[in-house]
Every structure is written in C-alpha cells, then in structure tokens.
Write a protein that holds these residues in place. Sequence first.
Motif, PDB file in Angstrom:
ATOM      1  N   ALA A 294      -4.654  -8.151   7.746  1.00  0.00           N
ATOM      2  CA  ALA A 294      -2.613  -7.467   8.576  1.00  0.00           C
ATOM      3  C   ALA A 294      -1.789  -8.794   7.713  1.00  0.00           C
ATOM      4  CB  ALA A 294      -2.092  -7.781   9.833  1.00  0.00           C
TER       5      ALA A 294
ATOM      6  N   VAL B  84       3.156   3.309  -1.741  1.00  0.00           N
ATOM      7  CA  VAL B  84       1.896   2.299  -1.188  1.00  0.00           C
ATOM      8  C   VAL B  84       1.070   1.483  -2.054  1.00  0.00           C
ATOM      9  CG1 VAL B  84      -0.022   2.679   0.811  1.00  0.00           C
ATOM     10  CG2 VAL B  84       2.273   4.152   0.865  1.00  0.00           C
TER      11      VAL B  84
ATOM     12  N   GLU C  94      -2.629   5.252   4.923  1.00  0.00           N
ATOM     13  CA  GLU C  94      -3.801   5.248   4.126  1.00  0.00           C
ATOM     14  C   GLU C  94      -4.045   3.484   5.384  1.00  0.00           C
ATOM     15  OE1 GLU C  94      -3.152   4.461   0.011  1.00  0.00           O
ATOM     16  OE2 GLU C  94      -4.616   2.423  -0.339  1.00  0.00           O
ATOM     17  N   TYR C  95      -3.646   2.772   5.960  1.00  0.00           N
ATOM     18  CA  TYR C  95      -4.523   2.295   7.158  1.00  0.00           C
ATOM     19  C   TYR C  95      -4.644   2.639   7.956  1.00  0.00           C
ATOM     20  CZ  TYR C  95      -2.575   0.000   2.733  1.00  0.00           C
ATOM     21  OH  TYR C  95      -3.023  -0.830   1.190  1.00  0.00           O
TER      22      TYR C  95
ATOM     23  N   LEU D 248       2.429   5.083   4.438  1.00  0.00           N
ATOM     24  CA  LEU D 248       0.929   4.083   4.491  1.00  0.00           C
ATOM     25  C   LEU D 248       0.262   3.594   5.547  1.00  0.00           C
ATOM     26  CD1 LEU D 248       1.713   0.409   3.781  1.00  0.00           C
ATOM     27  CD2 LEU D 248       3.699   0.275   5.566  1.00  0.00           C
TER      28      LEU D 248
ATOM     29  N   ARG E 100      -8.253   1.054   9.091  1.00  0.00           N
ATOM     30  CA  ARG E 100      -7.994  -0.426   8.774  1.00  0.00           C
ATOM     31  C   ARG E 100      -7.768  -1.770   9.321  1.00  0.00           C
ATOM     32  NH1 ARG E 100      -6.843   1.360   1.950  1.00  0.00           N
ATOM     33  NH2 ARG E 100      -7.402  -0.895   2.029  1.00  0.00           N
ATOM     34  N   PRO E 101      -8.028  -2.782   8.882  1.00  0.00           N
ATOM     35  CA  PRO E 101      -7.544  -3.722   9.521  1.00  0.00           C
ATOM     36  C   PRO E 101      -6.388  -4.173   9.736  1.00  0.00           C
ATOM     37  CG  PRO E 101      -9.717  -4.424   8.521  1.00  0.00           C
ATOM     38  CD  PRO E 101      -9.471  -3.210   7.930  1.00  0.00           C
ATOM     39  N   ALA E 102      -6.053  -3.465   8.262  1.00  0.00           N
ATOM     40  CA  ALA E 102      -4.635  -4.683   8.274  1.00  0.00           C
ATOM     41  C   ALA E 102      -3.285  -2.851   8.928  1.00  0.00           C
ATOM     42  CB  ALA E 102      -4.076  -4.327   6.826  1.00  0.00           C
TER      43      ALA E 102
ATOM     44  N   VAL F 105       0.196  -3.446  11.022  1.00  0.00           N
ATOM     45  CA  VAL F 105       1.621  -3.965  10.224  1.00  0.00           C
ATOM     46  C   VAL F 105       2.140  -2.575   9.651  1.00  0.00           C
ATOM     47  CG1 VAL F 105       1.884  -4.229   7.624  1.00  0.00           C
ATOM     48  CG2 VAL F 105       0.668  -5.838   9.335  1.00  0.00           C
ATOM     49  N   ALA F 106       0.676  -1.273   9.172  1.00  0.00           N
ATOM     50  CA  ALA F 106       1.332   0.119   9.740  1.00  0.00           C
ATOM     51  C   ALA F 106       2.124   0.665  10.028  1.00  0.00           C
ATOM     52  CB  ALA F 106      -0.170   0.907   8.589  1.00  0.00           C
TER      53      ALA F 106
ATOM     54  N   ALA G 237      -8.747  -5.610   3.432  1.00  0.00           N
ATOM     55  CA  ALA G 237      -7.620  -6.281   3.868  1.00  0.00           C
ATOM     56  C   ALA G 237      -6.972  -6.575   5.437  1.00  0.00           C
ATOM     57  CB  ALA G 237      -6.192  -5.415   2.801  1.00  0.00           C
TER      58      ALA G 237
END
Lengths: 217, 217, 217, 217
Positions: free
Chosen positions: D50, D41, C118-119, C115, C122-124, C127-128, D48
């Motif tokens: 959060a 995942v 992959e993130y 996870l 990135r903006p998310a 959370v990861a 995307a």
Amino acid sequence: MGELPAPSRAAEGVRETGRLEAFSDGVFAIAITLLILEIRVPHLGEDAAAGELLGALGRLWPAYLAYATSFATILIMWINHHRNFRCVRRVSHPLFILNGLLLLCITFVPFPTALLTEYLQRPAQAVAAAVYSGTFVVTAVIFNLLWHHVARSPRLLDPRVNPQFLRRTTRGYAVAPLVYLVAFGLGFLSAALSLAVCLALAVFFALPSPVSEIIDD
Amino acid sequence: MGELPAPSRAAEGVRETGRLEAFSDGVFAIAITLLILEIRVPHLGEDAAAGELLGALGRLWPAYLAYATSFATILIMWINHHRNFRCVRRVSHPLFILNGLLLLCITFVPFPTALLTEYLQRPAQAVAAAVYSGTFVVTAVIFNLLWHHVARSPRLLDPRVNPQFLRRTTRGYAVAPLVYLVAFGLGFLSAALSLAVCLALAVFFALPSPVSEIIDD
Amino acid sequence: MGELPAPSRAAEGVRETGRLEAFSDGVFAIAITLLILEIRVPHLGEDAAAGELLGALGRLWPAYLAYATSFATILIMWINHHRNFRCVRRVSHPLFILNGLLLLCITFVPFPTALLTEYLQRPAQAVAAAVYSGTFVVTAVIFNLLWHHVARSPRLLDPRVNPQFLRRTTRGYAVAPLVYLVAFGLGFLSAALSLAVCLALAVFFALPSPVSEIIDD
Amino acid sequence: MGELPAPSRAAEGVRETGRLEAFSDGVFAIAITLLILEIRVPHLGEDAAAGELLGALGRLWPAYLAYATSFATILIMWINHHRNFRCVRRVSHPLFILNGLLLLCITFVPFPTALLTEYLQRPAQAVAAAVYSGTFVVTAVIFNLLWHHVARSPRLLDPRVNPQFLRRTTRGYAVAPLVYLVAFGLGFLSAALSLAVCLALAVFFALPSPVSEIIDD
C-alpha cells in the motif's frame, strides 16, 4: 421490413430534422476532438535536455500538419452539413441512410490521420497518403449524394431556398471529389504534397462565398 | 427512498423526455465515435516498403468488419431509440431505469468489438464471437422491455400513434434477440459467420419500412 | 474582476440554465462512455485456446464490477443533477462555480475506476479503494453544497417546487457522503466490500421515490 | 468560391447562433473530459505494498496540477464563450472562422497538458512550460479577436448589451494574453511557477464580476 422514422406532417418533419442534426453535431464534435489523441508526447530519457525535447517536438511536424488538415476538413464538412440541413424541411428514409454513411466516414477520419502521421516521411508514405485522400474521396462522394438527394426532391427541399445558392453549392460540391482524386494521385509522388492539397481545399472552402443568402425573403 | 424525476404535468413530461433523449443521443454519439480507437495503425520497421504497409492494412480486415458492424448496429439502435421516443408523451421511473440499462449496453459495445477484432481469426474465436453476439442479445432484450413498457402503458404512450406502426414495431423488435441468438450459436462454428449475421440484421433494419406513418393525423 | 454570466431577467435566466444543463449533460455523457476504455482486451499467445481466453475474461471481473459501479454512480448523479435543475429558475455565480467543481469530480471518475480495476485483488487494494470512495465522498459533498445553494435561495428556487420533495431530497442527499465515508473505511478491510457499498448506494438511489411530484400544480 | 452560412434574416441568424453554440459546447465538453486520459494509473509489481502505491500516486502531482489547471482554463473559456454569444444576434463569415480557430486551440489543450505532466520536474521543463503557456497565449489572442469582431460590429452585436459590461469585458480580455506571456517567460525559470500563474488566472476569472448585467432592460 426494417422500420425507420418518417415524417407524417411538416411539424414532425421539423422535429426529426432537429434530432438528426443534433446527433450528427455530436458525432462531428467528438471526431474532431479525438484527433488530438494521435499526437503523442515524445518519451525521452529522464535527463533529456531542453534542446532534445525541442528537437523531438519539431520532428512531430507530420502529426501537427495531419492534425490541422483533418481538423479543418471535418470543421468545413460540419459547416456544410449545417448549411445543407437549413435547406431541408422534411426527412426521408434515404436521408437517414446517406447521413449515416457520411457519419461513418467522419468517425473513420482519426485512423487515416494517425496512419499518415506515422508514415508521412517513410518509404511507405504513398500507401498512407492514398488511404488518407481516398477516405476524403469517398466522403466527398457521399456528401454529393446527400446534397443531390435533398436538392432534387421538392418534398424535402425548402421552397424558399435561393436558387442561385442551390446552383453554386451543387457546382462547388462537385469539385471536391475531383480535387481529392488529384490529392490521391499526387500521393504517389509525395505524401506531404497530397496532404497539402487536402489542406488547401479546406482553406478554399473556408473562404467567404459570393452568394450569402441561403433562404430567399 | 431513492428519488427520480416524475412528470407532474404533460408539459413537464415533455421537457423530461427531451433531456432524456438528449443525454441518450450524447451517449450513442460518443460510443459510435469511440469505435475507431480500436483500429490501430500497424507499426512496421522504419524502412518498411509500400507493399508491406499495404499487406499490414489488408490483414486488419477483421478490425474494419467489426467496426462497420458495430457502427451500423449502434446507428440502427439510435434510429429506433429515436422512433420509440416519438411515441412517448411522459416519462416514468421504469423508463429511466430501462433506458439506463440500454445505455450501459451501448457504452459496453467498444469492448466486445475490440475483443472480436483481436480474436476473429484465432483458435479462441468462438469465445470472442459469443461475447460479441451475447452483448447484442442482452441489448435487444432490454430494447424489447423498454418498448413494451411504453407500448403497453396508456399513460406514457401518445394516443395518436398509428396502431399498425405499433404492431409492426412490436413484431419487428421481437425478431432481433432471436437473430442475435442464432449469431451466438453460429459463433461456435465461425466467428466471421456470426459477425456477418449481426451485420445483416443491421442492414435489414435499415431497409425502408412499409409503414411509414408513426403518428396518425 | 473576473466576469461571469448573470441573469438580468427571468427569461435570460431560463436560457442560461438550459445551456448550463446542456454542457453538463455533455460532460456526464462523455465521462460515462469513456469508462469502457479502461476494460482492456486480454492479450494472449497467438494460439491461445478458447478456454484460456474464457479464463482471462473471467479474471477481468474487477474491471466489470468497477465499470458497472462507476456507470451506475454517474448515471444516478446525472439523473439527480437533472432533477435539481428542474427546481432552478435562475442561475447565480456560485451555481456556476459549484457546478464546475461537480463536473471536475465527474470527469475525474475514470481515473480511480482504472486504479481500482488494477489493484482490487492486490496487496495495495486499500489505497485504491480509498481513492475510489474518497472521490465519491468529495463529489457527494459538492452535490450537497450545490443543492443547499439552490434550496435555500428564494431567488434561484422555483416557488412551485413541492415542499415535501425538497425536504426528502435534502435528507436523502445528506446520507450519501456518510455512506461513502463508510465505504472509505471498509476499504481498509477489503476493496471489494468498499466497491459493493458504492454499487449498493447507486442501486438504492435508483429505487422509485415515494414523493413523485417535483413541481406542485 | 467557398460557401459558408450567412444569415438572411434575424430569425435565421438566431437559429445559426444556436447551432454554432451547440457544436462549440460539444467540443468544449469533450476536450475537458478527455484530459483525464492523461493521468495514467501507476503500474507497480504484483505484490507492491500500500505504501508503494501511495508513494507512486503522490509522485503523480504534476499530472493532478496540470489536469486541474487545464480543466479550470477550459471551463472558464467555455463560460466566457457562452457570455460572448449572449451578446451576438447574428452570425458572420469571420465569426465562423474565428470560432473554428478557437476550437482548434481548445481541442489542442490535452497535448500540452500531457507534455507538461511528463516534463514538469525534468531538465527539459522550460520547453514543456513554453508550449503549455504558449498555447494559451494563442488561444487568448484568438478570444480577443473573436470578441472584438462581435463588440465592434453593430450588425452582430445585440443593441441591448450593457455598455459597461462591454467595456469591462474588453478590458478584462486584453489582460489575459499578457498574463499568459508572463507565464511563458516564467517557464524558463520554473515550469511549476508558470503553471501556477495559469491556474491563478483561471481562478481570477472565476471570481464574481462587479458588472452582473449583460443585457440592459
């Protein structure tokens, strides 16, 4: 000038055998467990009905059959690998190499299993069956070479091994490559038939043996 | 202020070695078995003929070659890891760390193997070959560091180890990073040639050694 | 009315510990080796140049960093699991359960690792990073529960354990969940910073300890 | 005329048990660790937010629940496999075969786990739940066959085993297939309910037993 372990005393030899067996057990255990990764969950539409999923699971029978056959074959080979090493009291350089080649074959099994699963009912099935049974022909030949290396070497062989056990095992192992050759040939008629012969051989080797004593007292 | 095992007595040391070896054996066995996941079954049209599948399997030769080379390399490294630890009578903090770095390299091997499989015949092959042989350069350097740490420490080294074995092993290990550097350089000419050098080195290390006695009697 | 192993004698207890450790070692070894499956070979056009592949491999740095951090964390946890069990002379029912929960956390690690890979950029990413460091918060808490259960039970604890070792270990372990909480908080600023804190903690725990004697003589 | 190991003396029998257990431990450890590969995942758009990732992770709850249930079930089965073999002093041919069938079921578990994860909230959920709980019905039946084979054979059973332990274990194991049959039936109402029963049974078996002495002194 490569360097490989060699036993300098019986005690060292025993210790080396133990670790060779432990490493081999690990490889057998992992190869047999990885097989399941080749049975893939069917992906259906979001609203697929129960009947559709049941049908899709039913159409996976080549995957179940190939899984069961490869599982049974690796399990029987592990059991026999086990038994062979109960007869070994020392390791040798060729034993390490032959065992390495055997493990190469065992770790390879998931690939022909996946191949046969995918092509079992399709026009190219003969090729998939040939690769599958061909892998076992090679594996069985290496198994024989390993066993002969042990059985014919008074330095490696535990002298207490029951001679009747030795003779029957030698004879039994000699049959395996021939049966896999038959499966190889039958694959050109039907991949399912070829697979059935491989499964039957594993079941046959799982039957109880009339000679139960490995080590004489 | 991190905390790591330390042997307080010979008996404890022996026990620690056993578990370090068992964990390492597990990692070696799993890494060597995962390699097969990188050989993918070719997906052809539903009605593909036997000849088509045969051709597709043939075009997988880079996968088979990379598989065999990585398998042989990990196997030889396991055999040598084994032999090295037969010379060890106690563990130390740097031994845990160096062994951890070695296992990091071993578990990494499936990635460069998959990379080389995919790019072996394509214009970017030099990069794939450099990553593949570069991984082995680093692994071989760590192997040397681990061996020197053991061989030069009277506290860790079993005093019964055959001095001729020690000298030859030290010399043999020193060669490996150099050969992998050659493979690294050759990769800029041809990835297949680079891979062949790696395979040849594994075969060379699998040859029987003139010094077969690890422990003197 | 469930049934679980219980030691009836010291000798039985020792045997149970050995098998609990062997099973745990297997789970640790597999989880640490599966991490590599999350680093995926970049798929480029058939004629991609060397520079393109090099660039694609460079952009995988989040995968390498997450791989190295998870590898180092699992390795350090295995080393400490090991050390803890050197202090145990008998097993108990809660020890089996706490160890099972710890293994649940360890086998879970490949998921947050993938996870975060992959993130990470990135903006998310917050959370990861929260899932990643949160997994280690829970793991570190269970590690503390397991250690306290052993350290506070005269029935389980080997009486020869060095009291200074016990105190320092208890103190050292108490720090870990707090540091992972800091990593959890920092993740809301930057996932890379959070990951760096996790990696730093693993490196810190890999430093040599001033108390090297686990068992008093 | 297949050939399988047979103990010729108590000492040989003990050794065989050890290796059968070690191989089984390896298979259990790998199967339990492979489960995580089924939690995938979520792949979202490059930008995307959060909140989107959090939502996507939340919608994975069937995967977490199926993972936890399968993990707990395999763990409890391993613990019980362990306990059973503490009562065994010799191996037999049917023990090898029954243990092989049990391992076949254990390695199969990742497939129904992935199936249930995918279909838990969809119209075809009853089929997925039936395959999942059905796998455990078969596994529990084989567990009973294995246990009865040991418990009823004076040749295999260690005579020092606590008779109260024997009786309670026999009774406890007899319950498991019935509970899984209930889960099988409930699956036609709701897959989540069926899964909850499976999880509850694993938790129940993890509770401490009133009979803690396996071996009488």
